[in-house]
Design a protein around this motif. Structure first.
Motif, PDB file in Angstrom:
ATOM      1  N   ASP A  98       0.813  -1.204   0.000  1.00  0.00           N
ATOM      2  CA  ASP A  98       0.000   0.000   0.000  1.00  0.00           C
ATOM      3  C   ASP A  98       0.852   1.262   0.000  1.00  0.00           C
ATOM      4  N   ASP A  99       2.183   1.124  -0.158  1.00  0.00           N
ATOM      5  CA  ASP A  99       3.021   2.315  -0.297  1.00  0.00           C
ATOM      6  C   ASP A  99       2.604   3.124  -1.519  1.00  0.00           C
ATOM      7  N   LEU A 136      -0.385   3.650  -2.512  1.00  0.00           N
ATOM      8  CA  LEU A 136      -1.494   4.493  -2.087  1.00  0.00           C
ATOM      9  C   LEU A 136      -0.994   5.635  -1.193  1.00  0.00           C
ATOM     10  N   SER A 137      -0.042   5.326  -0.317  1.00  0.00           N
ATOM     11  CA  SER A 137       0.530   6.389   0.518  1.00  0.00           C
ATOM     12  C   SER A 137       1.200   7.456  -0.338  1.00  0.00           C
ATOM     13  N   PHE A 190      -1.431   9.740  -1.837  1.00  0.00           N
ATOM     14  CA  PHE A 190      -1.881  10.750  -0.871  1.00  0.00           C
ATOM     15  C   PHE A 190      -0.829  11.836  -0.688  1.00  0.00           C
ATOM     16  N   ARG A 228      -0.539   6.418   5.106  1.00  0.00           N
ATOM     17  CA  ARG A 228      -1.920   6.817   4.864  1.00  0.00           C
ATOM     18  C   ARG A 228      -2.306   7.870   5.899  1.00  0.00           C
ATOM     19  N   TRP A 267      -8.056   9.833   6.051  1.00  0.00           N
ATOM     20  CA  TRP A 267      -7.692   9.696   4.649  1.00  0.00           C
ATOM     21  C   TRP A 267      -8.920   9.660   3.741  1.00  0.00           C
ATOM     22  N   GLU A 268     -10.051   9.213   4.283  1.00  0.00           N
ATOM     23  CA  GLU A 268     -11.264   9.171   3.460  1.00  0.00           C
ATOM     24  C   GLU A 268     -11.641  10.569   2.956  1.00  0.00           C
ATOM     25  N   LEU A 273      -9.329  11.342  -0.021  1.00  0.00           N
ATOM     26  CA  LEU A 273      -9.415  10.484  -1.204  1.00  0.00           C
ATOM     27  C   LEU A 273     -10.009  11.193  -2.417  1.00  0.00           C
TER      28      LEU A 273
END
Length: 406
Positions: free
Chosen positions: A107-108, A110-111, A114, A171, A175-176, A179
């Motif tokens: 999930d890096d 995704l990080s 962000f 994250r 975070w939601e 997004l």
């Protein structure tokens, strides 16, 4: 031995995880990104002849880490940094996961998304940094895609890196709430690839495909988020028409004149399955609704068979959620197709003071032509042509205007 394109694809897929591993361990986003680029260059030079190592990601992390530590070694705080990094780094960070297991830091990517879409960055900087850090594109490739000098793009990326220096990697909290900005950035990248805002080419397919790839990554990491799935479906259903949008000389072919046999049926099937699945879960969001509209277009066997009433109903819901001028402009087209061109023109009159650019006049010309007002339609087409920076769009609009003279 793998071919060079396969190796390039492998490197691009691994780049976000490698960069994430370095940033997580060492911090120093700017220096880590440079080290990863050096490792990617080293791999691109060695792997075609020497072969791809058994653990490509581990090889890249090892080489990039060595380059980064060499760069940081002369700093006074090296010992403290390495001790802190060692305490924070999991023991399995640099080992390949057993078959079938998810990598501990997958999930890096995704990080990184962000981080690149940090709210302190303006939209152009978010896009450039995302393509550079997560997409693995070079500065020159990004500059060519957006038709700006490489030096200008390099400065934009450098300023963006400086802006996010010191931001905690991972994250983010709440975070939601962040997004939507990530999805908006991916959507803007896709739109620029699907319809270039300027230049000689109507499309930049590599940019659109990169947006699809990045959105697939987000969907894989957030499989239960309906809007991520909706955005991926929207991209697939829209990009499925890409090959049919250009004529043999690069000319623009509008939707109702396209050869539907050239549409990508596999992409349409995947997109329809995605949007059908998420729409059944509850109240749809904007990307799900846009994808549903695209699905209605793609599933129609001919322009005449398009269910415009369903499209109008979907736009009615969309504009309640997103009452922006672009959404209302698209709804005006649906109104015209259901209730006649004069009804659509009435909708456009309301938008006259809100929407800037050529699209309002282009739609106005189309509806005036359908309403049997050739002189007014020709003037609208010429006005639209004078406002767009896209050469294929200019030629298309001039041709529409000239056709009304015959």
């Amino acid at each position: 031995m793998r071919s060079t394109p396969e190796i390039e694809d492998l490197l691009r897929r691994n780049a976000p995880q490698v960069l994430g591993a370095l940033v997580r361990r060492y911090g120093h986003f700017d220096a880590a990104e440079d080290a990863v680029q050096e490792a990617l260059l080293a791999a691109a030079g060695q792997w075609p002849s020497a072969g791809v190592p058994g653990n490509p990601r581990g090889w890249l992390i090892k080489v990039a880490s060595r380059r980064l530590t060499d760069a940081l070694r002369s700093e006074e705080a090296r010992r403290q940094r390495e001790e802190r990094a060692a305490a924070l780094t999991p023991r399995d960070a640099f080992t390949a996961p057993p078959p079938g297991e998810r990598a501990p830091r997958e999930d890096d990517a995704l990080s990184l998304l962000f981080l690149c879409c940090h709210p302190d960055l303006p939209s152009p900087a978010q896009i450039a940094l995302t393509l550079r850090a997560v997409g693995g594109l070079t500065t020159a490739e990004i500059a060519r895609a957006y038709l700006v000098p490489e030096a200008t793009m390099a400065q934009r990326i450098s300023r963006a890196k400086q802006k996010v220096r010191g931001v905690r990697f991972g994250r983010p909290e709440r975070w939601e709430q962040r997004l939507p900005s990530v999805l908006q950035t991916l959507y803007l990248i896709f739109n620029e690839g699907y319809t270039a805002t300027s230049g000689a080419a109507l499309q930049r397919r590599d940019l659109a495909r990169e947006a699809v790839r990045l959105t697939r990554t987000a969907h894989r990491l957030l499989p239960d988020d309906c809007e991520v799935a909706g955005l991926l479906a929207l991209m697939l259903l829209t990009d499925a028409r890409g090959d049919a949008r250009n004529g043999p000389h690069g000319e623009l072919i509008p939707l109702d004149e396209q050869d539907r046999d050239r549409w990508d049926k596999a992409a349409i099937e995947e997109g329809v399955a995605l949007v059908t699945g998420v729409l059944s879960r509850g109240r749809p969001g904007p990307y799900q609704l846009r994808a549903a509209i695209a699905a209605v277009h793609d599933e129609a066997p001919s322009p005449e068979a398009t269910d415009w009433a369903e499209i109008l109903g979907l736009y009615d819901v969309l504009v309640r959620l997103v009452p922006g001028p672009v959404e209302r402009l698209n709804r005006a087209v649906a109104v015209a197709m259901v209730h006649g061109p004069h009804a659509g023109l009435s909708e456009l009159d309301v938008l006259a003071g809100e929407l800037k650019g050529h699209r309002l006049d282009a739609v106005r010309g189309h509806l005036l032509e359908r309403a049997g007002e050739p002189e007014a339609a020709r003037a609208a087409y010429e006005s639209a042509a004078a406002q767009t920076l896209s050469l294929p769009e200019q030629r298309y609009l001039h041709e529409r205007a000239e056709r009304l003279n015959r």
